[in-house]
Enzyme design. Structure first.
Site, PDB file in Angstrom:
ATOM      1  N   GLU A 279       1.022  -1.043  -0.101  1.00 43.51           N
ATOM      2  CA  GLU A 279      -0.013  -0.078  -0.115  1.00 43.51           C
ATOM      3  C   GLU A 279       0.842   1.288  -0.037  1.00 43.51           C
ATOM      4  O   GLU A 279       1.605   1.474   0.840  1.00 43.51           O
ATOM      5  CB  GLU A 279      -0.885   0.087   1.275  1.00 43.51           C
ATOM      6  CG  GLU A 279      -1.748   0.924   1.459  1.00 43.51           C
ATOM      7  CD  GLU A 279      -2.500   0.727   2.837  1.00 43.51           C
ATOM      8  OE1 GLU A 279      -3.688   1.523   3.193  1.00 43.51           O
ATOM      9  OE2 GLU A 279      -2.250   0.150   3.562  1.00 43.51           O
TER      10      GLU A 279
ATOM     11  N   LYS B 137      -9.073   2.750  -1.705  1.00 43.57           N
ATOM     12  CA  LYS B 137      -9.598   1.808  -0.375  1.00 43.57           C
ATOM     13  C   LYS B 137     -10.790   2.497   0.207  1.00 43.57           C
ATOM     14  O   LYS B 137     -11.242   3.367  -0.036  1.00 43.57           O
ATOM     15  CB  LYS B 137      -8.530   2.168   0.579  1.00 43.57           C
ATOM     16  CG  LYS B 137      -8.245   1.520   1.811  1.00 43.57           C
ATOM     17  CD  LYS B 137      -7.175   1.874   2.818  1.00 43.57           C
ATOM     18  CE  LYS B 137      -6.853   0.962   3.830  1.00 43.57           C
ATOM     19  NZ  LYS B 137      -5.683   1.058   4.778  1.00 43.57           N
TER      20      LYS B 137
ATOM     21  N   CYS C 158      -5.380  -3.629   2.113  1.00 40.56           N
ATOM     22  CA  CYS C 158      -5.226  -3.467   3.389  1.00 40.56           C
ATOM     23  C   CYS C 158      -6.347  -3.745   4.435  1.00 40.56           C
ATOM     24  O   CYS C 158      -6.937  -4.824   4.457  1.00 40.56           O
ATOM     25  CB  CYS C 158      -4.464  -2.240   4.144  1.00 40.56           C
ATOM     26  SG  CYS C 158      -3.521  -2.425   5.463  1.00 40.56           S
TER      27      CYS C 158
END
Length: 670
Positions: free
Chosen positions: A51, A120, A179
């Site tokens: 990330e 995200k 993540c």
């Protein structure tokens, strides 16, 4: 190497942690390019990186700085330009400004193209993580943004599925999540997998604390299991700021619940593994609760892409390496994959796992028989005890079931029925084992009855053909059934899964019983079960069991040698059981084609059997498997102990008259 079916569906993926410097975009871009080139040189078709690796995850308020954002965009453009000759799907994490919002994005790249920007969804705002201070949640896939980044237009949203359009790669579809999106109650990967994604890539920056690594591994493996997918996870590591956190750079690759590859904590290494797209597709097809809605209904955004493979790159197994650096095969056959295929797929590799597995199987077998005995009120059981492996296992299971019901072991009648091929060794082991276990023992020689039967049907005993052999098997079954009537008991079947697959049973002879306790146990596993029983019992019982294990597998239907030894060895007639169990597992468990099973077996048994031997016995296996289905269509009940069984009532439903031509033709063409 062709990209079509002969590649066997293996696709190589990698997860890597580049050594970065926080906010040093140029240095990070160089590290990313190094990872991309290294993965391509290893033949990977997909690479996931951590990330925000282009800037560093720990830039904090520097994410608001325009200089950093411009530098990241320019660096992504350079990376894309520099990888235009690399046929590999890879990710780059970077912050992307769009309008008045800033997004934590993972860029999907392939051959110089920016395919999309997966943003995200779930932004943590707890502990040391304050992502909501800098980033906005991803736009939904039904309302994506179209942004210009690095001089290229691309969709920006969550839940983007990248589908490969290249010939022979229809099962390859990749989803990307970032993540924290994995750690929430309903991860985006669920929708992406339901929409067809077989490979999920996770770009992560997961700080390390005590106990987190074990949880992370279980999370990645578990997600790959419930989604029937491959899951590659790349973690931030060396170079991130340690102001308040430490990042360990653990990279993981899992497939359908199993971790295939991983890197040590606190290293900047690459995990690489070949995932089996054929296997994943087969698992989904088998699972009736797995439903794939249309992409629009699943809530994902579809993006197509191509590796743009030249036809000559993968045209033949002996093709010259392609001119494109790091662009060898993208799909692999079982002969050149990184995967290791266990020779005994029914048997765990670790010794401690074998003991646990055997105990579980004994428990399942005994529980099934115990329930059947209790339900019918039966307090007696009859077993034909030959002194061979299968009848020994059946007796051990029956003893355990009787013990669980608090029934006296004397209610078990072990019957030795010596015939024309019975040796002193097997007969003696049968009697010794019955006595040591405390069960009733009877000896009923079948020779006179069979000879009378030969006279009745006009068969010459000198002709030792199938009539000669099967008359003995049916006489034994008649004796067992009649004794069961005498004592008011059940005949316990002894035949195993491997014999059922090959049809190695006399119809209405040893093929028949009132409950077949070994019906789902393959021959390679029978050995381990008996050995574990020997370890548990010790003493005289162990000595007898070990001698039984050392006895060649034989139906003992032909007269012994002049020295009194077994003359008829089953594996000389039908082939090695370790090969047949290997074939059986991969046919039934995953529906693999003969060619793939052949190449897997050649790889697994390299140095044991040559390729022609493997091919020859594979043909025998398929021929017998198809021709003998009629015997499996009327099997007695028996407990299921594993994922591969042949019960006609549930796990394997096949017409007895199915033609075998397609399968044999493929084998003959190998």
């Amino acid at each position: 190497m062709p990209v079509g079916p002969s590649t066997d569906g293996f696709f190589r993926i990698a997860a890597s942690t580049p050594r970065i410097r926080v906010a040093d975009v140029d240095a990070n871009a160089a590290a990313i390019l190094s990872c991309v080139r290294h993965a391509a040189a290893q033949g990977a078709g997909a690479l996931v990186l951590p990330e925000l690796c282009l800037t560093g995850y720990t830039c904090a308020d520097l994410f608001f700085d325009r200089a950093l954002l411009r530098a990241a965009e320019a660096a992504l453009a350079r990376i894309l330009d520099a990888t235009a000759d690399v046929p590999m799907f890879f990710t780059v994490g970077l912050p992307v400004a769009a309008g008045s919002a800033l997004y934590n994005c993972t860029a999907a790249c392939c051959r110089g193209e920016l395919l999309g920007l997966t943003a995200k969804e779930s932004l943590p705002n707890y502990g040391e993580f304050y992502e909501r201070r800098w980033f906005a949640p991803a736009p939904r896939p039904e309302d994506p943004l179209t942004v210009e980044v690095a001089g290229r237009l691309a969709p920006l949203a969550s839940r983007i599925v990248y589908r490969c359009a290249d010939e022979g790669m229809a099962d390859l579809a990749l989803g990307v999540e970032v993540c924290e999106d994995l750690w929430i109650a309903a991860p985006p990967s669920v929708d992406m997998a339901r929409a067809g994604a077989t490979v999920i890539l996770n770009s992560s920056a997961s700080s390390e604390v005590i106990g987190k690594a074990e949880y992370r591994r279980s999370l990645v493996a578990g997600q790959s299991a419930r989604l029937f997918c491959a899951y590659a996870y790349a973690d931030a590591g060396e170079g991130e700021s340690t102001t308040d956190l430490v990042f360990a750079g653990e990279n993981l690759i899992a497939e359908n619940g199993s971790l295939l590859a991983g890197t040590p904590l606190f290293s900047c290494e690459m995990a690489i593994a070949d995932v089996d797209l054929d296997r994943l597709a087969a698992e989904r097809r088998r699972c009736t609760t797995w439903v794939e809605p249309a992409a629009s209904e699943a809530g994902v955004l579809d993006v197509g892409f191509s590796f743009s493979l030249d036809a000559d790159i993968c045209s033949a197994a002996d093709a010259e390496p392609p001119a494109i650096p790091g662009a060898p095969r993208l799909m692999y056959s079982a002969l050149d994959t990184l995967r290791i295929f266990p020779r005994t797929p029914f048997v765990p590799a670790a010794r401690e796992d074998i003991a646990e597995r055997c105990e579980t199987i004994f428990g399942l077998q005994a529980a099934g028989l115990k329930t059947r005995l209790a339900h019918t009120g039966t307090k007696h059981a009859v077993i034909g005890l030959s002194g061979g492996l299968d009848s020994t296992l059946a007796l051990l299971v029956t003893v355990r079931a009787f013990d669980a019901l608090d029934l006296p072991r004397a209610g078990i009648t072990a019957v030795s029925m010596p015939g024309f091929g019975t040796t002193r060794r097997t007969k003696g082991n049968a009697e010794t084992l019955a006595e040591a276990l405390g069960v009733s023992f009877r000896e009923v020689p079948i020779g006179p009855a069979v000879e009378r039967h030969f006279a009745d049907i006009g068969h010459d005993p000198a002709v030792q053909d199938v009539t000669y052999e099967n008359s003995q098997a049916r006489e034994r079954t008649q004796i067992l059934m009649d004794i069961a009537n005498q004592v008011g008991g059940f005949v316990i079947g002894t035949g195993d899964l491997s014999e059922l697959a090959l049809g190695w049973a006399t119809y209405n002879g040893d093929h028949m019983s009132m409950y077949g306790v070994n019906a789902s146990v393959p021959k390679t596993l029978v050995r381990h079960l008996v050995r574990c029983a020997a370890d548990a019992f010790g003493g005289q019982i162990a000595q007898t069991l070990l001698d039984i294990l050392d006895t060649p597998v034989s139906p003992e239907l032909l007269p012994p040698t002049g020295a009194g030894e077994i003359a008829q060895r089953t594996e000389d007639l039908v082939g090695p059981y370790e090969l047949h169990d290997f074939f059986l597992y991969h046919l039934l468990r995953f529906g693999f084609a003969p060619g793939k099973i052949y190449r897997m077996a050649c790889r697994a048994f390299s140095g044991v059997y040559d390729s022609e031997t493997v091919r020859s016995w594979l043909r025998v296996f398929y021929r017998r498997f198809f021709a003998q289905q009629f015997k499996r269509s009327c099997l007695p009940d028996g407990p299921k102990v594993g994922s591969v069984t042949l019960s006609p009532r549930g796990d394997w439903r096949m017409p007895s008259d199915a033609a075998m031509r397609l399968w044999l033709a493929e084998i003959d063409a190998l």
